[in-house]
Design a protein around this motif. Structure first.
Motif, PDB file in Angstrom:
ATOM      1  N   SER A   5       0.757  -1.330  -0.065  1.00 16.34           N
ATOM      2  CA  SER A   5      -0.011   0.015   0.102  1.00 16.34           C
ATOM      3  C   SER A   5       0.654   1.238   0.032  1.00 16.34           C
ATOM      4  O   SER A   5       1.453   1.460   1.014  1.00 16.34           O
ATOM      5  CB  SER A   5      -0.878   0.197   1.227  1.00 16.34           C
ATOM      6  OG  SER A   5      -1.506   1.076   1.179  1.00 16.34           O
ATOM      7  N   LYS A   6       0.979   1.995  -1.090  1.00 16.12           N
ATOM      8  CA  LYS A   6       1.681   3.233  -1.331  1.00 16.12           C
ATOM      9  C   LYS A   6       1.012   4.231  -0.493  1.00 16.12           C
ATOM     10  O   LYS A   6       1.436   5.380  -0.242  1.00 16.12           O
ATOM     11  CB  LYS A   6       2.023   3.505  -2.590  1.00 16.12           C
ATOM     12  CG  LYS A   6       0.833   4.073  -3.476  1.00 16.12           C
ATOM     13  CD  LYS A   6       0.968   4.202  -4.800  1.00 16.12           C
ATOM     14  CE  LYS A   6      -0.324   4.754  -5.583  1.00 16.12           C
ATOM     15  NZ  LYS A   6      -0.048   4.894  -6.839  1.00 16.12           N
ATOM     16  N   TYR A   7      -0.339   4.132   0.132  1.00 18.61           N
ATOM     17  CA  TYR A   7      -0.992   5.288   0.657  1.00 18.61           C
ATOM     18  C   TYR A   7      -0.627   5.247   2.368  1.00 18.61           C
ATOM     19  O   TYR A   7      -0.803   6.110   2.975  1.00 18.61           O
ATOM     20  CB  TYR A   7      -2.487   5.112   0.466  1.00 18.61           C
ATOM     21  CG  TYR A   7      -2.776   5.202  -1.148  1.00 18.61           C
ATOM     22  CD1 TYR A   7      -2.427   6.676  -1.776  1.00 18.61           C
ATOM     23  CD2 TYR A   7      -2.975   4.267  -1.814  1.00 18.61           C
ATOM     24  CE1 TYR A   7      -2.822   6.505  -3.233  1.00 18.61           C
ATOM     25  CE2 TYR A   7      -3.573   4.471  -3.184  1.00 18.61           C
ATOM     26  CZ  TYR A   7      -3.296   5.437  -3.703  1.00 18.61           C
ATOM     27  OH  TYR A   7      -3.500   5.824  -5.025  1.00 18.61           O
ATOM     28  N   ILE A   8      -0.499   3.981   2.871  1.00 19.40           N
ATOM     29  CA  ILE A   8      -0.243   3.795   4.290  1.00 19.40           C
ATOM     30  C   ILE A   8       1.150   3.990   4.454  1.00 19.40           C
ATOM     31  O   ILE A   8       1.298   4.496   5.792  1.00 19.40           O
ATOM     32  CB  ILE A   8      -0.737   2.162   4.644  1.00 19.40           C
ATOM     33  CG1 ILE A   8      -2.171   2.109   4.468  1.00 19.40           C
ATOM     34  CG2 ILE A   8      -0.189   1.891   6.026  1.00 19.40           C
ATOM     35  CD1 ILE A   8      -2.570   0.848   4.926  1.00 19.40           C
ATOM     36  N   VAL A   9       2.134   3.653   3.789  1.00 13.06           N
ATOM     37  CA  VAL A   9       3.379   4.002   4.068  1.00 13.06           C
ATOM     38  C   VAL A   9       3.793   5.357   3.924  1.00 13.06           C
ATOM     39  O   VAL A   9       3.625   6.001   2.918  1.00 13.06           O
ATOM     40  CB  VAL A   9       4.419   2.855   3.074  1.00 13.06           C
ATOM     41  CG1 VAL A   9       5.839   3.192   3.417  1.00 13.06           C
ATOM     42  CG2 VAL A   9       4.030   1.661   3.302  1.00 13.06           C
ATOM     43  N   PRO A  10       4.175   6.163   4.966  1.00 13.18           N
ATOM     44  CA  PRO A  10       4.705   7.429   4.805  1.00 13.18           C
ATOM     45  C   PRO A  10       5.604   7.816   3.708  1.00 13.18           C
ATOM     46  O   PRO A  10       6.426   7.118   3.552  1.00 13.18           O
ATOM     47  CB  PRO A  10       4.862   7.794   6.271  1.00 13.18           C
ATOM     48  CG  PRO A  10       4.737   6.838   6.991  1.00 13.18           C
ATOM     49  CD  PRO A  10       4.702   5.624   6.354  1.00 13.18           C
ATOM     50  N   ARG A  11       5.551   8.951   3.231  1.00 15.80           N
ATOM     51  CA  ARG A  11       6.592   9.629   2.452  1.00 15.80           C
ATOM     52  C   ARG A  11       7.997   9.498   2.878  1.00 15.80           C
ATOM     53  O   ARG A  11       8.026   9.871   4.092  1.00 15.80           O
ATOM     54  CB  ARG A  11       6.122  10.961   1.711  1.00 15.80           C
ATOM     55  CG  ARG A  11       7.041  11.566   0.850  1.00 15.80           C
ATOM     56  CD  ARG A  11       6.585  13.151   0.600  1.00 15.80           C
ATOM     57  NE  ARG A  11       5.518  12.898  -0.477  1.00 15.80           N
ATOM     58  CZ  ARG A  11       4.502  13.801  -0.440  1.00 15.80           C
ATOM     59  NH1 ARG A  11       4.197  14.649   0.665  1.00 15.80           N
ATOM     60  NH2 ARG A  11       3.472  13.465  -1.421  1.00 15.80           N
ATOM     61  N   GLY A  12       8.774   9.159   2.099  1.00 16.86           N
ATOM     62  CA  GLY A  12      10.239   9.056   2.538  1.00 16.86           C
ATOM     63  C   GLY A  12      10.589   7.666   3.025  1.00 16.86           C
ATOM     64  O   GLY A  12      11.764   7.475   3.198  1.00 16.86           O
ATOM     65  N   PHE A  13       9.560   6.902   3.329  1.00 17.73           N
ATOM     66  CA  PHE A  13       9.706   5.413   3.851  1.00 17.73           C
ATOM     67  C   PHE A  13       9.265   4.419   2.812  1.00 17.73           C
ATOM     68  O   PHE A  13       8.621   4.616   2.081  1.00 17.73           O
ATOM     69  CB  PHE A  13       8.985   5.333   5.032  1.00 17.73           C
ATOM     70  CG  PHE A  13       9.560   6.142   6.018  1.00 17.73           C
ATOM     71  CD1 PHE A  13      10.232   5.601   7.096  1.00 17.73           C
ATOM     72  CD2 PHE A  13       8.764   7.296   6.506  1.00 17.73           C
ATOM     73  CE1 PHE A  13      11.044   6.694   7.861  1.00 17.73           C
ATOM     74  CE2 PHE A  13       9.107   8.225   7.267  1.00 17.73           C
ATOM     75  CZ  PHE A  13      10.341   7.832   8.250  1.00 17.73           C
ATOM     76  N   VAL A  14       9.805   3.174   2.961  1.00 17.21           N
ATOM     77  CA  VAL A  14       9.484   2.417   1.974  1.00 17.21           C
ATOM     78  C   VAL A  14       8.628   0.985   2.585  1.00 17.21           C
ATOM     79  O   VAL A  14       8.177   0.302   1.896  1.00 17.21           O
ATOM     80  CB  VAL A  14      10.664   1.435   1.416  1.00 17.21           C
ATOM     81  CG1 VAL A  14      11.280   2.505   0.224  1.00 17.21           C
ATOM     82  CG2 VAL A  14      11.504   0.844   2.359  1.00 17.21           C
ATOM     83  N   GLY A  15       8.513   1.031   3.932  1.00 21.65           N
ATOM     84  CA  GLY A  15       7.799   0.069   4.627  1.00 21.65           C
ATOM     85  C   GLY A  15       7.399   0.612   5.959  1.00 21.65           C
ATOM     86  O   GLY A  15       8.056   1.507   6.719  1.00 21.65           O
ATOM     87  N   VAL A  16       6.480   0.124   6.664  1.00 25.61           N
ATOM     88  CA  VAL A  16       5.990   0.520   7.756  1.00 25.61           C
ATOM     89  C   VAL A  16       5.493  -0.860   8.716  1.00 25.61           C
ATOM     90  O   VAL A  16       4.676  -1.743   7.874  1.00 25.61           O
ATOM     91  CB  VAL A  16       5.180   1.651   7.948  1.00 25.61           C
ATOM     92  CG1 VAL A  16       3.698   1.456   7.324  1.00 25.61           C
ATOM     93  CG2 VAL A  16       4.858   2.272   9.584  1.00 25.61           C
ATOM     94  N   ALA A  17       5.601  -1.025   9.900  1.00 26.03           N
ATOM     95  CA  ALA A  17       5.180  -2.297  10.597  1.00 26.03           C
ATOM     96  C   ALA A  17       3.995  -1.614  11.612  1.00 26.03           C
ATOM     97  O   ALA A  17       3.938  -0.750  12.352  1.00 26.03           O
ATOM     98  CB  ALA A  17       6.142  -2.874  11.618  1.00 26.03           C
ATOM     99  N   LEU A  18       2.777  -2.353  11.412  1.00 30.45           N
ATOM    100  CA  LEU A  18       1.366  -2.001  12.091  1.00 30.45           C
ATOM    101  C   LEU A  18       1.190  -3.400  12.647  1.00 30.45           C
ATOM    102  O   LEU A  18       0.386  -3.846  11.751  1.00 30.45           O
ATOM    103  CB  LEU A  18       0.375  -1.062  11.420  1.00 30.45           C
ATOM    104  CG  LEU A  18       1.009   0.349  11.061  1.00 30.45           C
ATOM    105  CD1 LEU A  18       0.052   0.945  10.018  1.00 30.45           C
ATOM    106  CD2 LEU A  18       1.112   0.991  12.300  1.00 30.45           C
ATOM    107  N   TYR A  19       1.426  -3.739  13.770  1.00 28.59           N
ATOM    108  CA  TYR A  19       1.062  -4.998  14.080  1.00 28.59           C
ATOM    109  C   TYR A  19      -0.540  -5.589  14.036  1.00 28.59           C
ATOM    110  O   TYR A  19      -1.411  -4.741  13.995  1.00 28.59           O
ATOM    111  CB  TYR A  19       1.255  -5.176  15.862  1.00 28.59           C
ATOM    112  CG  TYR A  19       1.180  -6.493  16.314  1.00 28.59           C
ATOM    113  CD1 TYR A  19       2.318  -7.339  16.084  1.00 28.59           C
ATOM    114  CD2 TYR A  19       0.062  -7.163  16.679  1.00 28.59           C
ATOM    115  CE1 TYR A  19       2.112  -8.753  16.552  1.00 28.59           C
ATOM    116  CE2 TYR A  19       0.058  -8.282  17.200  1.00 28.59           C
ATOM    117  CZ  TYR A  19       0.881  -9.247  16.939  1.00 28.59           C
ATOM    118  OH  TYR A  19       1.002 -10.562  17.453  1.00 28.59           O
TER     119      TYR A  19
END
Length: 107
Positions: A5-19
């Motif tokens: 999801s390119k919309y959930i991952v903040p600008r400037g990042f490629v990944g994010v963990a949300l348990y």
């Protein structure tokens, strides 16, 4: 579970963990074992701190470090959670040997 999801991952990042999910900006990033390991370390941290307390501590520590460094990028890189993840993302077996609340060692 890894989702794209390119919309959930903040600008400037490629990944994010949300348990219990890892969100990646692009599907080819699923092949990046170090990125996946980095995000799995964050999932473990979130689980240990019951999700809510992870984000509470993460936010408070980020605010303190922004004041200290006067630089948001430097503050981010010096968060205890990020330091643990960045320093150990190359060790694929890290989560098998990680001690409970290991991020405390990176404060």
């Amino acid at each position: 579970m890894i989702l794209i999801s390119k919309y959930i991952v903040p600008r400037g990042f490629v990944g994010v963990a949300l348990y219990p999910f890892i969100f990646l900006k692009r599907s080819e990033l699923k092949q990046d074992v170090f990125l996946i390991n980095h995000e799995q370390i964050h999932l473990k941290q979130q689980k240990e701190l019951l999700f809510f307390f992870f984000f509470l501590f993460y936010g408070l520590e980020w605010l303190i470090k922004v004041v200290k460094y006067q630089n948001t990028a430097l503050a981010y890189k010096n968060l205890s959670f990020e330091r643990e993840a960045y320093l150990n993302e190359g060790n694929i077996n890290y989560l098998n040997n990680r001690k409970f609340w290991a991020f405390i060692n990176y404060i």
